[in-house]
Design a protein around this motif. Structure first.
Motif, PDB file in Angstrom:
ATOM      1  N   TRP A 236       0.819  -1.205   0.000  1.00  0.00           N
ATOM      2  CA  TRP A 236       0.000   0.000   0.000  1.00  0.00           C
ATOM      3  C   TRP A 236       0.855   1.258   0.000  1.00  0.00           C
ATOM      4  O   TRP A 236       0.475   2.282  -0.564  1.00  0.00           O
ATOM      5  CB  TRP A 236      -0.961  -0.003   1.182  1.00  0.00           C
ATOM      6  CG  TRP A 236      -1.942   1.118   1.102  1.00  0.00           C
ATOM      7  CD1 TRP A 236      -2.022   2.207   1.909  1.00  0.00           C
ATOM      8  CD2 TRP A 236      -2.957   1.287   0.109  1.00  0.00           C
ATOM      9  NE1 TRP A 236      -3.035   3.036   1.496  1.00  0.00           N
ATOM     10  CE2 TRP A 236      -3.628   2.502   0.383  1.00  0.00           C
ATOM     11  CE3 TRP A 236      -3.362   0.531  -0.992  1.00  0.00           C
ATOM     12  CZ2 TRP A 236      -4.680   2.966  -0.385  1.00  0.00           C
ATOM     13  CZ3 TRP A 236      -4.421   1.000  -1.779  1.00  0.00           C
ATOM     14  CH2 TRP A 236      -5.057   2.206  -1.471  1.00  0.00           C
ATOM     15  N   ALA A 237       2.042   1.198   0.594  1.00  0.00           N
ATOM     16  CA  ALA A 237       2.948   2.350   0.566  1.00  0.00           C
ATOM     17  C   ALA A 237       3.296   2.723  -0.877  1.00  0.00           C
ATOM     18  O   ALA A 237       3.456   3.906  -1.206  1.00  0.00           O
ATOM     19  CB  ALA A 237       4.212   2.046   1.363  1.00  0.00           C
ATOM     20  N   GLU A 240       0.353   4.668  -2.315  1.00  0.00           N
ATOM     21  CA  GLU A 240       0.361   6.043  -1.781  1.00  0.00           C
ATOM     22  C   GLU A 240       1.453   6.880  -2.426  1.00  0.00           C
ATOM     23  O   GLU A 240       1.253   8.079  -2.694  1.00  0.00           O
ATOM     24  CB  GLU A 240       0.550   6.005  -0.268  1.00  0.00           C
ATOM     25  CG  GLU A 240      -0.633   5.397   0.474  1.00  0.00           C
ATOM     26  CD  GLU A 240      -0.398   5.302   1.955  1.00  0.00           C
ATOM     27  OE1 GLU A 240      -1.379   5.413   2.722  1.00  0.00           O
ATOM     28  OE2 GLU A 240       0.772   5.091   2.369  1.00  0.00           O
ATOM     29  N   LYS A 241       2.605   6.283  -2.696  1.00  0.00           N
ATOM     30  CA  LYS A 241       3.693   7.020  -3.332  1.00  0.00           C
ATOM     31  C   LYS A 241       3.338   7.412  -4.764  1.00  0.00           C
ATOM     32  O   LYS A 241       3.642   8.516  -5.222  1.00  0.00           O
ATOM     33  CB  LYS A 241       4.961   6.178  -3.306  1.00  0.00           C
ATOM     34  CG  LYS A 241       6.200   6.905  -3.826  1.00  0.00           C
ATOM     35  CD  LYS A 241       7.454   6.069  -3.618  1.00  0.00           C
ATOM     36  CE  LYS A 241       8.689   6.811  -4.126  1.00  0.00           C
ATOM     37  NZ  LYS A 241       9.926   6.011  -3.908  1.00  0.00           N
ATOM     38  N   GLU A 245      -1.306  10.063  -0.757  1.00  0.00           N
ATOM     39  CA  GLU A 245      -2.002   9.400   0.341  1.00  0.00           C
ATOM     40  C   GLU A 245      -3.502   9.660   0.331  1.00  0.00           C
ATOM     41  O   GLU A 245      -4.298   8.744   0.530  1.00  0.00           O
ATOM     42  CB  GLU A 245      -1.406   9.849   1.679  1.00  0.00           C
ATOM     43  CG  GLU A 245      -0.007   9.307   1.924  1.00  0.00           C
ATOM     44  CD  GLU A 245       0.499   9.666   3.306  1.00  0.00           C
ATOM     45  OE1 GLU A 245      -0.328  10.052   4.165  1.00  0.00           O
ATOM     46  OE2 GLU A 245       1.713   9.558   3.542  1.00  0.00           O
ATOM     47  N   SER A 246      -3.912  10.905   0.121  1.00  0.00           N
ATOM     48  CA  SER A 246      -5.347  11.220   0.230  1.00  0.00           C
ATOM     49  C   SER A 246      -6.145  10.591  -0.907  1.00  0.00           C
ATOM     50  O   SER A 246      -7.228  10.036  -0.671  1.00  0.00           O
ATOM     51  CB  SER A 246      -5.555  12.732   0.267  1.00  0.00           C
ATOM     52  OG  SER A 246      -5.074  13.333  -0.925  1.00  0.00           O
ATOM     53  N   ALA A 248      -5.271   7.944  -2.681  1.00  0.00           N
ATOM     54  CA  ALA A 248      -5.234   6.500  -2.489  1.00  0.00           C
ATOM     55  C   ALA A 248      -6.239   6.071  -1.430  1.00  0.00           C
ATOM     56  O   ALA A 248      -6.988   5.106  -1.617  1.00  0.00           O
ATOM     57  CB  ALA A 248      -3.825   6.057  -2.092  1.00  0.00           C
ATOM     58  N   ALA A 249      -6.286   6.787  -0.324  1.00  0.00           N
ATOM     59  CA  ALA A 249      -7.203   6.427   0.757  1.00  0.00           C
ATOM     60  C   ALA A 249      -8.654   6.523   0.321  1.00  0.00           C
ATOM     61  O   ALA A 249      -9.482   5.681   0.691  1.00  0.00           O
ATOM     62  CB  ALA A 249      -6.955   7.318   1.970  1.00  0.00           C
TER      63      ALA A 249
END
Length: 388
Positions: A236-237, A240-241, A245-246, A248-249
Motif C-alpha cells: 500500500w505504501a 500512496e507514493k 495518500e489522500s 489512495a485512501a
C-alpha cells in the motif's frame, strides 16, 4: 485436519472409477464446481476424453427459469462439456462414495457476461474494458451476483459452499494467449490498473469527495513512469507514493465499502436459501485492496459475516496469520494448497506444508485439484494424508 479436494463435474461424469479414486485420497469432502468461468482443463484419467474446453462462464446445472424470468443479466447453461444437470450427477456419485459435497461457486469473474453486456465490466483509467471482470459496484451486476450465489451455492444435498471471486476483479487474469507481461507491474501499479471508472464507480468516487475526471488523470500520470520502466514500491505504501495518500485512501474507502457490502448481501442471501448448518466460506486474501479469485477482505469483518475462509497457501502459509489473529471460536480457516506439480504445486511436501499451516491457525485443508493432478501427484497426496 479435515481435507477437501476441488473437482469439476466432468472429472466424475462418465468415469465410473472417479468417485472411489477421489475418496481413496483420504479426503473427507469434495468442493464441486456448480458455477464456473471458462477454462481448458486436462482430464488425465477419464476413459472418454483427455481435454475439456469450457467455452464460457456457466452454471453446471439447469438454472431456474422462474428465478431469472425478466432479468437481462442471467447465468448461461453449460455446453457439451457439462450438459444437463452435470453438477447433480457428479454430486450424487461422490455422495454414494461416502464424500460430503460442498459447492464451488465463481461469482465476479465472467468473460461472457462482459462480452454480451459490455457496460457491466470494469473500465480502467484509460477507458479500456476488462470483460472478464464484472464491476461489483453496479446495482444490476450486484443483484445478478446475489441471485446467482443463492441458486448455485444451495444445490440439492450440498452441505456448504465456497464462494470464489466475491469482490473486485482487476487487471490480473489468466487470459488466452496473454501478452501483458512486457512491463513489470508490481502490486501498486496493479492496483491503479484495476481501479474502475465506470459510471457507478465515478459516482462512488464523487461521494468520497473526489473529481473522477481528475482522479483518472492522476492515475494515468502516476503510471506514466511505470510504462517507461521506472520501479515502484510494493504494498500500500507503493500505491500512496504513486497516487498520493489522500487520493489512495479515498479510492480504497470506496472499493472496500463496496466489496464488504456485497459480501454481506451475498452471504445473507445464501443463508436465507440454505438449510440449517449450511457452511459458507469465501476464497479470500487478507489485504483488502487485492483483486482476483481470492477476494481482498478485512479479516475481522469477513469472519463476522461468513463461517470462514479458504486461503491460498501454495507459496507459503503466511496469509493465514491475519485471519487467525481475528478468528472467532469455530471459524474455518482452510489452507489451500495446489497439489498439481505442473501448476507449481508441491504434493511431495504436503504433509510438511500442512503441519506448518496448522501452526499458523489452519483448521482444514483444501487440495487443488483432484481432477487435474497426475497419478504421481495423487499418490503423494494419499501418502501425505495418511501421515497427517
Amino acid at each position: 485436519m479435515k481435507a477437501s479436494a476441488f473437482v469439476y463435474p466432468w472429472d466424475v461424469n462418465g468415469d465410473p472409477w472417479a468417485p472411489e479414486r477421489i475418496a481413496a485420497l483420504g479426503v473427507d469432502q469434495v468442493t464441486l464446481a456448480a458455477a464456473y468461468h471458462s477454462t481448458r482443463a486436462l482430464t488425465p484419467r477419464h476413459p472418454r476424453h483427455r481435454v475439456v474446453t469450457a467455452g464460457h462462464a456457466a452454471v453446471l446445472y439447469p438454472p431456474g427459469d422462474a428465478r431469472w424470468e425478466g432479468r437481462s443479466l442471467r447465468p448461461c447453461p453449460a455446453g457439451a462439456w457439462a450438459p444437463g444437470d452435470a453438477y447433480g450427477e457428479a454430486a450424487a456419485a461422490l455422495t454414494d462414495a461416502g464424500l460430503q459435497v460442498h459447492t464451488w461457486v465463481v461469482l465476479a469473474h465472467n468473460s461472457r457476461l462482459g462480452t454480451e453486456h459490455p457496460d457491466t465490466s470494469v473500465v480502467n483509467a484509460y477507458g479500456d474494458r476488462y470483460p472478464w471482470a464484472p464491476c461489483v459496484a453496479q446495482p444490476a451486476t450486484r443483484a445478478y451476483l446475489v441471485e446467482l450465489a443463492a441458486e448455485a451455492a444451495v444445490r440439492p444435498g450440498a452441505h456448504g459452499t465456497e464462494l470464489e471471486s466475491l469482490g473486485w476483479y482487476g487487471l490480473a487474469h489468466l487470459h488466452a494467449h496473454d501478452k501483458i507481461a512486457g512491463v513489470a507491474l508490481g502490486d501498486a501499479a496493479q492496483y491503479l490498473m484495476s481501479l474502475c471508472f465506470c459510471p457507478a464507480c465515478r459516482a462512488g468516487y464523487a461521494a468520497q469527495g473526489l473529481d473522477p475526471v481528475r482522479l483518472a488523470d492522476a492515475v494515468r500520470a502516476a503510471l506514466e513512469p511505470v510504462w517507461r520502466g521506472a520501479p515502484c514500491d510494493g504494498g500500500w505504501a507503493g500505491v500512496e507514493k504513486l497516487l498520493g495518500e489522500s487520493l489512495a485512501a479515498a479510492t480504497r474507502a470506496w472499493r472496500d465499502d463496496t466489496a464488504r457490502s456485497l459480501q454481506e448481501t451475498v452471504v445473507a442471501a445464501v443463508r436465507a436459501a440454505a438449510p440449517d448448518g449450511f457452511q459458507i466460506l469465501l476464497h479470500a486474501d487478507p489485504v483488502s485492496y487485492h483483486c482476483g479469485a481470492n477476494a481482498g477482505v478485512d479479516p475481522g469483518h469477513i469472519l463476522s459475516v461468513a463461517d470462514g475462509v479458504v486461503v491460498p497457501c501454495t507459496g507459503g502459509a503466511g496469509l493465514l496469520t491475519p485471519f487467525a489473529e481475528r478468528a472467532p471460536e469455530g471459524a474455518v480457516l482452510a489452507a489451500n494448497f495446489t497439489v498439481v506439480s505442473g501448476m507449481g504445486g508441491r504434493p511431495g511436501t504436503l504433509a510438511e506444508d500442512a503441519a506448518r499451516a496448522r501452526t499458523l491457525g489452519a483448521t482444514e485443508l483444501r487440495l487443488y485439484h483432484a481432477g487435474l493432478a497426475s497419478d504421481g501427484d495423487l499418490a503423494a497426496v494419499r501418502e501425505a494424508l495418511d501421515d497427517s
